[in-house]
Design a protein around this motif. Structure first.
Motif, short mmCIF file in Angstrom:
data_model
loop_
_atom_site.label_atom_id
_atom_site.label_comp_id
_atom_site.label_asym_id
_atom_site.label_seq_id
_atom_site.Cartn_x
_atom_site.Cartn_y
_atom_site.Cartn_z
N LEU A 60 16.05 -38.70 -53.94
CA LEU A 60 15.39 -39.92 -54.21
C LEU A 60 16.05 -40.94 -53.29
N GLY A 61 15.30 -41.45 -52.31
CA GLY A 61 16.01 -42.53 -51.28
C GLY A 61 15.75 -43.85 -52.08
N VAL A 62 16.86 -44.90 -51.79
CA VAL A 62 16.87 -46.26 -52.14
C VAL A 62 16.39 -47.08 -50.83
N VAL A 63 15.40 -47.83 -51.10
CA VAL A 63 14.55 -48.66 -49.98
C VAL A 63 15.17 -49.94 -50.08
N HIS A 64 15.35 -50.62 -51.35
CA HIS A 64 15.63 -52.01 -51.31
C HIS A 64 16.55 -52.19 -52.59
N ARG A 65 16.90 -52.96 -52.72
CA ARG A 65 17.74 -53.49 -54.11
C ARG A 65 17.20 -54.78 -54.77
N LEU A 66 17.57 -55.03 -56.00
CA LEU A 66 17.48 -56.33 -56.81
C LEU A 66 18.77 -56.56 -57.13
N ARG A 68 21.56 -57.48 -60.05
CA ARG A 68 21.92 -56.82 -61.55
C ARG A 68 21.16 -57.68 -62.64
N PRO A 69 21.28 -59.03 -62.65
CA PRO A 69 20.70 -59.69 -63.46
C PRO A 69 19.19 -60.09 -63.31
N THR A 70 18.55 -59.58 -62.25
CA THR A 70 17.24 -59.95 -62.16
C THR A 70 16.38 -58.72 -62.34
N THR A 71 15.15 -59.22 -62.86
CA THR A 71 14.17 -58.10 -63.10
C THR A 71 13.06 -57.90 -62.15
N GLY A 72 12.32 -56.89 -62.23
CA GLY A 72 11.00 -56.42 -61.52
C GLY A 72 10.88 -55.36 -60.61
N ILE A 73 10.01 -55.39 -59.60
CA ILE A 73 9.73 -54.12 -58.81
C ILE A 73 10.88 -53.78 -57.94
N VAL A 74 11.06 -52.29 -57.93
CA VAL A 74 12.00 -51.62 -57.13
C VAL A 74 11.28 -50.40 -56.69
N LEU A 75 10.97 -50.05 -55.51
CA LEU A 75 10.49 -49.16 -54.73
C LEU A 75 11.29 -48.08 -54.30
N PHE A 76 11.30 -46.90 -54.77
CA PHE A 76 12.25 -45.56 -53.82
C PHE A 76 11.18 -44.68 -53.34
N ALA A 77 11.92 -43.93 -52.59
CA ALA A 77 11.11 -42.82 -51.80
C ALA A 77 11.50 -41.44 -52.30
N LYS A 78 10.36 -40.79 -52.59
CA LYS A 78 10.79 -39.20 -53.31
C LYS A 78 11.04 -38.24 -52.15
N THR A 79 10.64 -38.58 -50.89
CA THR A 79 10.77 -37.64 -49.97
C THR A 79 11.44 -38.10 -48.88
N SER A 80 12.15 -37.31 -47.96
CA SER A 80 12.82 -37.65 -46.83
C SER A 80 11.66 -37.87 -45.69
N LYS A 81 10.48 -37.81 -45.86
CA LYS A 81 9.59 -38.32 -44.92
C LYS A 81 9.20 -39.82 -45.14
N ALA A 82 9.28 -40.15 -46.35
CA ALA A 82 8.95 -41.36 -46.89
C ALA A 82 9.98 -42.28 -46.43
N LEU A 83 11.29 -41.91 -46.79
CA LEU A 83 12.30 -43.13 -46.70
C LEU A 83 12.47 -43.58 -45.49
N PRO A 84 12.53 -43.17 -44.20
CA PRO A 84 12.64 -43.81 -43.04
C PRO A 84 11.46 -44.61 -42.76
N ARG A 85 10.25 -44.53 -43.10
CA ARG A 85 8.92 -45.04 -42.77
C ARG A 85 9.37 -46.45 -43.80
N LEU A 86 9.53 -46.32 -45.04
CA LEU A 86 9.73 -47.54 -45.84
C LEU A 86 10.77 -48.45 -45.36
N ASN A 87 11.86 -47.71 -44.78
CA ASN A 87 12.81 -48.51 -44.40
C ASN A 87 12.72 -49.40 -42.95
N LYS A 88 11.82 -49.01 -42.43
CA LYS A 88 11.43 -49.46 -40.92
C LYS A 88 10.17 -50.66 -41.53
#
Length: 229
Positions: A60-66, A68-88
């Motif tokens: 599991l790759g962490v793409v961005h953060r929120l 702690r007291p904030t709610t809502g959308i967080v996106l994660f990468a499930k594959t090593s192929k997706a992570l660098p593309r999402l980071n970019k």
């Protein structure tokens, strides 16, 4: 803090072979920190391990953060192929992030672009918004518009152009409209559950593998003020 997420109550908004998007609760931390509390990333790994009966470690790759007291959308990468593309994608500002915030003091304008120079103080874990450039500061830009006025509060929709530390919290405070519950940035009292009324409402991005546009909206937390929205 309010009820934290666990593998049994995780609010999954979207999932496929390459990505998973969850609705973060107030109190969840996205990645491990000095508190030692179990981060959302580990909770999702446990969820995936159980759901797919996976042996061994789950990627599991962490793409961005929120915050702690904030709610809502967080996106994660499930594959090593997706992570660098999402980071970019996030680095190149090709992901559109929209937030909702509830403030007590109505901004002077119903819609505006805020431009500040943010300087972070790591010891305080706080960022200061300056109207002019100061040493070691970074430019911060957001656009807001008034969505609705409630009895004692006002609801703003915010589109981020930059992604600075505590950017929305600091910039809204700088114009005299701190977010409800945000003691750190000038609101007069905290929320009972430790949350602040800032919610990552929408995320729009290009799928890293399928190359199709994805739009996700996160349901609002259960709370009398959010319910009034």
């Amino acid at each position: 803090m309010s009820l934290h997420s666990n593998k049994n109550n995780l609010q999954v908004l979207y999932e496929d072979n390459h990505i998973i998007v969850v609705n973060k609760r107030a109190g969840d931390i996205v990645q491990g920190d000095k508190t030692g509390d179990k981060p959302l990333s580990e909770i999702i790994k446990n969820y995936l391990k159980d759901k797919y009966n996976k042996p061994g470690n789950v990627y599991l790759g962490v793409v961005h953060r929120l915050d702690r007291p904030t709610t809502g959308i967080v996106l994660f990468a499930k594959t090593s192929k997706a992570l660098p593309r999402l980071n970019k994608l996030f680095k190149d500002k090709d992901a559109k992030k929209t937030y909702w915030a509830i403030v007590k003091n109505k901004p002077q304008k119903d819609a505006d672009t805020l431009i500040h120079w943010m300087k972070r103080n790591p010891k305080q874990n706080k960022s200061y918004a300056h109207t002019n450039e100061v040493p070691d500061s970074k430019k911060a830009v957001l656009n807001y518009r008034m969505l609705k006025s409630l009895t004692n509060y006002h609801v703003l929709e915010i589109d981020l152009e930059t992604g600075r530390h505590h950017q929305i919290r600091s910039q809204l405070s700088a114009i005299g409209s701190p977010i409800k519950g945000d003691l750190k940035y000038g609101f007069d009292r905290s929320n009972k559950d430790g949350s602040i009324h800032l919610h990552a409402r929408k995320l729009e991005f290009m799928h890293p593998v399928k190359k199709e546009r994805i739009q996700i909206t996160a349901p609002l937390p259960k709370d009398p003020l959010w319910d009034a929205c």
